[in-house]
Design an enzyme around this catalytic site. Structure first.
Site, PDB file in Angstrom:
ATOM      1  N   GLU A   1      63.479 -63.608 -32.332  1.00  0.00           N
ATOM      2  CA  GLU A   1      63.129 -65.031 -32.130  1.00  0.00           C
ATOM      3  C   GLU A   1      64.119 -65.812 -31.255  1.00  0.00           C
ATOM      4  O   GLU A   1      63.712 -66.695 -30.479  1.00  0.00           O
ATOM      5  CB  GLU A   1      62.972 -65.740 -33.483  1.00  0.00           C
ATOM      6  CG  GLU A   1      61.768 -65.266 -34.306  1.00  0.00           C
ATOM      7  CD  GLU A   1      61.972 -63.914 -34.992  1.00  0.00           C
ATOM      8  OE1 GLU A   1      63.139 -63.485 -35.112  1.00  0.00           O
ATOM      9  OE2 GLU A   1      60.974 -63.294 -35.380  1.00  0.00           O
TER      10      GLU A   1
ATOM     11  N   THR B   1      52.092 -63.213 -31.460  1.00  0.00           N
ATOM     12  CA  THR B   1      53.370 -63.428 -32.164  1.00  0.00           C
ATOM     13  C   THR B   1      54.229 -62.161 -32.215  1.00  0.00           C
ATOM     14  O   THR B   1      55.377 -62.209 -32.627  1.00  0.00           O
ATOM     15  CB  THR B   1      53.139 -63.999 -33.579  1.00  0.00           C
ATOM     16  OG1 THR B   1      54.368 -64.517 -34.071  1.00  0.00           O
ATOM     17  CG2 THR B   1      52.612 -62.949 -34.534  1.00  0.00           C
TER      18      THR B   1
ATOM     19  N   ASP C   1      55.568 -70.027 -39.982  1.00  0.00           N
ATOM     20  CA  ASP C   1      55.856 -69.964 -38.544  1.00  0.00           C
ATOM     21  C   ASP C   1      54.699 -69.782 -37.550  1.00  0.00           C
ATOM     22  O   ASP C   1      54.327 -70.696 -36.811  1.00  0.00           O
ATOM     23  CB  ASP C   1      56.946 -68.907 -38.262  1.00  0.00           C
ATOM     24  CG  ASP C   1      56.712 -67.543 -38.939  1.00  0.00           C
ATOM     25  OD1 ASP C   1      55.633 -67.333 -39.481  1.00  0.00           O
ATOM     26  OD2 ASP C   1      57.635 -66.701 -38.890  1.00  0.00           O
TER      27      ASP C   1
ATOM     28  N   ARG D   1      50.460 -56.302 -34.812  1.00  0.00           N
ATOM     29  CA  ARG D   1      51.098 -55.153 -34.148  1.00  0.00           C
ATOM     30  C   ARG D   1      50.065 -54.198 -33.554  1.00  0.00           C
ATOM     31  O   ARG D   1      50.179 -53.806 -32.392  1.00  0.00           O
ATOM     32  CB  ARG D   1      51.989 -54.395 -35.129  1.00  0.00           C
ATOM     33  CG  ARG D   1      53.062 -55.286 -35.734  1.00  0.00           C
ATOM     34  CD  ARG D   1      54.124 -54.480 -36.447  1.00  0.00           C
ATOM     35  NE  ARG D   1      54.800 -55.320 -37.427  1.00  0.00           N
ATOM     36  CZ  ARG D   1      56.045 -55.163 -37.835  1.00  0.00           C
ATOM     37  NH1 ARG D   1      56.778 -54.190 -37.352  1.00  0.00           N
ATOM     38  NH2 ARG D   1      56.578 -55.960 -38.734  1.00  0.00           N
TER      39      ARG D   1
ATOM     40  N   GLU E   1      50.038 -57.915 -40.545  1.00  0.00           N
ATOM     41  CA  GLU E   1      50.897 -56.989 -39.784  1.00  0.00           C
ATOM     42  C   GLU E   1      50.062 -56.058 -38.917  1.00  0.00           C
ATOM     43  O   GLU E   1      50.424 -55.779 -37.771  1.00  0.00           O
ATOM     44  CB  GLU E   1      51.782 -56.162 -40.739  1.00  0.00           C
ATOM     45  CG  GLU E   1      52.785 -56.971 -41.538  1.00  0.00           C
ATOM     46  CD  GLU E   1      53.947 -57.511 -40.703  1.00  0.00           C
ATOM     47  OE1 GLU E   1      54.055 -57.192 -39.509  1.00  0.00           O
ATOM     48  OE2 GLU E   1      54.746 -58.295 -41.264  1.00  0.00           O
TER      49      GLU E   1
HETATM   50  C1  DMJ Z   1      57.421 -59.879 -35.927  1.00  0.00           C
HETATM   51  O1  DMJ Z   1      56.576 -58.981 -36.558  1.00  0.00           O
HETATM   52  C2  DMJ Z   1      56.684 -61.109 -35.458  1.00  0.00           C
HETATM   53  O2  DMJ Z   1      57.461 -61.797 -34.525  1.00  0.00           O
HETATM   54  C3  DMJ Z   1      56.351 -62.050 -36.593  1.00  0.00           C
HETATM   55  O3  DMJ Z   1      55.771 -63.236 -36.128  1.00  0.00           O
HETATM   56  C4  DMJ Z   1      57.597 -62.362 -37.388  1.00  0.00           C
HETATM   57  N1  DMJ Z   1      58.337 -61.215 -37.771  1.00  0.00           N
HETATM   58  C5  DMJ Z   1      58.589 -60.161 -36.810  1.00  0.00           C
HETATM   59  C6  DMJ Z   1      59.849 -60.303 -36.003  1.00  0.00           C
HETATM   60  O4  DMJ Z   1      60.893 -60.919 -36.573  1.00  0.00           O
END
Ligand code: DMJ
Length: 459
Positions: free
Chosen positions: A351, A437, A217, A88, A84
């Protein structure tokens, strides 16, 4: 409702009620801190930086920059989620640097990257999920199969770490993530699939669960994007991605009797006919990769991507609030509907809109903008509250029950992808930018021009 007005409302609400906290509680109008970030603060500020910049909200961007300069501090005695914090904070700082050129972001990204390096001190070099930033001691989630690390966590560091090496001149970052590939390459993959759990001590798979949603994912996403971000020089990343996608198609992708294509989950050899909201990013990923697909599969993959987009749209359309559930099933007589109470919530996730955005860019089929607009209306109607935007507990309820959290990824991803969906294609064009992501754009690292590529000096 123009998207930048939505951003302004989300941002101003955070500013007013939760400035400096990680996230906003929009109903109770106060700050909210998740333990994913330990005692690091300001997740929403760092996650929102590039969205503010892209939407030309420059005064707010300056204010956020000043906060980062004065207050963003990684010298904390606290345990954080490596994944995370990477997607982020490192991702957010890197893209703020590349967009604005401000040195403070480069410096902070490298400082934080260095703080994360001790996570790789395991017998295999597969990093821990959790790390104490002060002591450098790591461990894994207690619930993860026999002390395993998680595929979507250790597999979602590659893009950011390649940039950290480039910006710092320190090869250690790139070496760490390339070693993850080496460990994976040595292992047998059941039917070509990658289990979600891997033990960092033994280098062996844990439970054989496979998912293109939660826990798996973004590992697949980063294989493809590693290749694209390397200006298509990372041939290994390319091969790993297309091989994995083939295995996913063969073993996990199914069509319901009503004609909806979905990606199921695999548990110890059995298929669970369930798709997560998280899995819906795969439509965008498959579309993004279709162009480079081997063996004339471009058209086929574009169709798959469009079908997944349609299924995910159905998961929204079949609810009362017109927002998608966290998970939906294709069994027991239902299709694209959540049947369990704990899968009916919507937490402002991006998503589905992300997939609409990619599909729009590649096809210009107006339905993707129409579907995006439906989502905008539902967000405004059901998620907007007095103090910001909130998730809802049950998308099938007749009126929303708010969860009182404005997730930082709502500003980083959901609103950015909506903005791009309704913008011209020359905003952050895919030839130059790859999105991490968390939707933080990172530039393609251009290959050195070879002699034959170089313009003729004499001309
Ligand atoms: C985000 O932090 C990122 O997209 C991650 O890959 C998956 N979860 C959240 C959003 O749903």
């Amino acid at each position: 409702m123009p998207i930048h007005v939505m951003m302004k409302f989300a941002w101003d609400s955070y500013k007013r009620y939760a400035w400096g906290s990680n996230e906003l509680r929009p109903v109770s109008m106060q700050g909210h801190s998740s333990n994913l970030f330990g005692s690091i603060k300001g997740a929403t500020i760092v996650d929102a930086l590039d969205t503010l910049y892209v939407m030309e909200m420059y005064e707010d961007f300056e204010m956020a920059t000043e906060w980062v300069e004065k207050n963003l501090d990684f010298n904390v005695n606290a345990e954080v989620s490596v994944f995370e914090v990477n997607i982020r904070f490192v991702g957010g700082l890197l893209s703020a640097y590349y967009l604005s050129g401000k040195e403070v972001f480069r410096k902070k990204a490298i400082q934080l990257g260095e703080k994360l390096l001790p996570a790789f001190k395991t017998p295999t070099g597969i990093p821990w999920a959790l790390l104490n930033l002060k002591s450098g001691i790591g461990r894994n989630w207690p619930w993860a199969s026999g002390g395993s690390s998680i595929l979507a966590e250790y597999g979602t560091l590659h893009l950011e770490f390649m940039h950290l090496s480039k910006l710092s001149g320190n090869p250690a970052f790139a070496e760490k993530v390339m070693n993850i590939r080496k460990v994976l390459n040595r292992l047998d993959k059941p039917q070509g699939l990658y289990p979600n759990y891997l033990n960092p001590n033994s280098g062996q798979w844990g439970q054989h669960h496979v998912s293109v949603g939660g826990l798996g994912d973004s590992f697949y996403e980063y294989l493809l994007k590693a290749w694209l971000m390397s200006d298509k020089t990372d041939e290994e990343g390319k091969k790993l991605y297309y091989d994995a996608l083939q295995a996913i198609e063969t073993s996990l992708m199914r069509k319901s009797s009503g004609g909806l294509t979905y990606i199921a989950e695999w548990k110890g050899g059995l298929l669970e006919h369930k798709m997560g909201h998280l899995t819906c990013f795969a439509g965008g990923m498959i579309a993004l990769g279709a162009d480079g697909a081997p063996e004339d599969k471009t058209g086929h993959q574009m169709e798959q991507a469009a079908e997944i987009a349609r299924t995910c749209h159905e998961s929204y359309a079949r609810t009362t609030l017109k927002l998608g559930p966290e998970g939906f099933r294709f069994d027991g007589g239902v299709e694209a509907i959540a049947t369990r109470q704990n899968e009916k919530y919507f937490i402002l996730r991006p998503e589905v809109i992300e997939t609409y955005m990619y599909m729009w860019r590649f096809t210009h089929d107006p339905k993707y903008r129409e579907w995006g607009w439906e989502a905008v209306q539902a967000l405004e109607k059901h998620c907007r509250v007095e103090g910001g935007y909130s998730g809802v507990r049950d998308v099938y309820a007749s009126s929303p029950n708010h969860d009182d959290v404005q997730q930082s990824f709502y500003l980083a991803e959901t609103l950015k992808y909506l903005f791009l969906l309704f913008s011209d294609d020359d905003h952050l064009p895919f030839e130059h930018w790859v999105f991490n992501t968390e939707a933080h754009p990172l530039p393609v690292i251009k290959k050195e021009m070879t002699d034959t590529d170089k313009p003729n000096q004499l001309e």
